[in-house]
Write an enzyme that holds these catalytic residues in place. Structure first.
Site: not given
Length: 465
Positions: A359-361, A356-357
């Site tokens: 994926w966010h950037g 998830s991290a």
């Protein structure tokens, strides 16, 4: 609209011209989705309409290059399904994520968002999840049904979607702007008017207008509250000398209010996307069991505002915040890391939060926030285990309150990193409150290893289950 008018309008609501252009196109997804209901010519025409409107809105919002960026991972995904079905899921996962990471690094979108700019990487993030889920589900179509989980059985694709179905799914009426993420199988059934969308004697799917109006009303409230709060709690305050002059409790309360303020921006965005999906009919997810039965619109729901702000434990947060992405992470990362016959542990949780991290950037603030959130959830589970082990109703209530207070504290402490992004600002903000939101979860996890409460005896009936 002429540029001077755009500038004056942007100035009036306190945003940049690119952000205003995005907001106008984003709001336009509602009428575009509404007209999808009336497209003549059957499923093929609806796929063409979905793909065309999505591409046009992307062009108007982000420029021509946005659609070129979207086509790259879309090509990777479809080519892998055509050429190598047995491994298309894992191939698409790494190629699509690799391209997304490259765009994150090149555009450094987080800095642009903080300064009032915007680009297509946010939409690319949503498309990436859609592409990966489609490929994995097509991969699952090769497996025996008895070896699959319920979610896999429901979403597996036995037949390769056509190219126009695939493009329509990825760009559908601008739903890639901010989600929610949904499955290819649901999209196909909705477009072809099958499954729960199949017309019955009562007619087609239920009227979406009241649910849409409620979502738009919620969006207006969220934006109004955000515009009211944001001048009082700017992120720049964390680097100002006055912040350092405050005492511990005032700094901690400012962190809470900063996180509280920032969340209303996301509530606004997700409320608009919810309205768009509902009015198209895709948001319909069946009927309640009540009498009389009422339509459910869960497929469109991306956030439960009260569920976030009044969460009883950190474990509840993925169920009420960015709901569809959390569901995607559970089905395509978390559950697939669990070995058969074994229970999930901290490793699966940490790996999921790390995905998830990324994926966010690749900003340090994102990575710290999501690693911290894994630790936060693990600490909350310790409190819950203690709560379940005690036989005293009073102590159960005390532990329940402690879990609520713990979640409130650690969530708003942790989300500072998500907002400021840079390593220096994140550590400075955490250090200003003595890393309290990091120390407490770690201490709870260690105590949980030492103090292992005895499980309450189970009844015979429960043992037999």
């Amino acid at each position: 609209m002429e540029l001077p008018q755009m500038e004056s309008m942007a100035l009036a609501i306190g945003v940049s011209v690119p952000v205003l252009r995005f907001l106008l196109c984003f709001a336009a997804t509602i009428p575009f989705s509404f007209f999808h209901r009336f497209v003549p010519g059957g499923p093929v025409a609806r796929h063409l309409y979905a793909a065309t409107t999505g591409a046009v809105l992307s062009y108007l919002s982000f420029g021509f290059s946005s659609n070129l960026h979207f086509l790259v991972p879309m090509f990777f995904g479809y080519a892998s399904m055509v050429l190598c079905r047995k491994y298309c899921g894992i191939i698409t996962f790494f190629l699509a994520f690799g391209y997304l990471i490259g765009c994150h690094v090149y555009y450094m979108s987080g800095d642009a968002w903080k300064e009032g700019g915007i680009d297509a990487t946010g939409a690319l993030m949503v498309i990436t999840l859609k592409i990966i889920s489609c490929a994995i589900n097509y991969n699952d179509g090769l497996l025996k049904e008895e070896d699959l989980r319920e979610a896999q059985k429901k979403n597996r694709l036995v037949k390769l979607p056509s190219l126009i179905e695939y493009i329509g799914y990825c760009l559908c009426c601008g739903s890639h702007f901010a989600g929610p993420v949904y499955e290819m199988k649901d999209y196909l059934e909705w477009t072809e008017r099958k499954g729960i969308w199949k017309p019955t004697e009562k007619g087609s799917s239920p009227s979406p207008y009241w649910a849409t109006f409620r979502a738009v009303l919620q969006a207006a409230f969220c934006m109004g509250l955000y515009l009211y709060l944001v001048p009082h709690y700017p992120l720049s305050r964390f680097t100002e000398p006055v912040y350092q002059e405050w005492g511990f409790w005032k700094r901690l309360s400012y962190q809470y209010m900063s996180g509280f303020t920032a969340r209303w921006k996301y509530y606004f965005i997700w409320s608009i996307s919810e309205a768009s999906i509902i009015i198209s009919g895709l948001g319909f997810s069946g009927w309640t069991d009540s009498s009389p039965s009422k339509p459910r619109w869960d497929r469109a729901k991306n956030v439960d505002i009260l569920g976030v702000e009044l969460a009883k434990s950190s474990v509840e947060l993925p169920l009420v915040w960015n709901i569809q992405v959390s569901t995607w992470l559970r089905h395509y990362v978390y559950e697939r890391l669990i070995q058969k016959g074994k229970k999930p542990g901290f490793y699966q949780l940490l790996a999921t939060q790390s995905v998830s991290a990324v994926w966010h950037g690749l900003y340090p603030g994102y990575i710290i926030f999501f690693v911290q959130s894994a630790v936060m959830i693990a600490g909350s589970r310790v409190i819950y285990r203690w709560q379940q082990a005690t036989q005293s109703d009073l102590f159960k209530k005390i532990f329940a309150f402690l879990n609520f207070a713990y979640t409130l504290l650690v969530l708003n402490y942790s989300c500072v990193g998500f907002m400021v992004l840079s390593l220096h600002e994140t550590l400075a903000a955490y250090g200003s409150v003595y890393y309290v939101g990091t120390v407490i979860p770690i201490a709870l996890i260690l105590l949980g290893k030492i103090i292992k409460p005895a499980r309450p005896p189970r009844s015979k009936a429960r043992k037999d289950q």
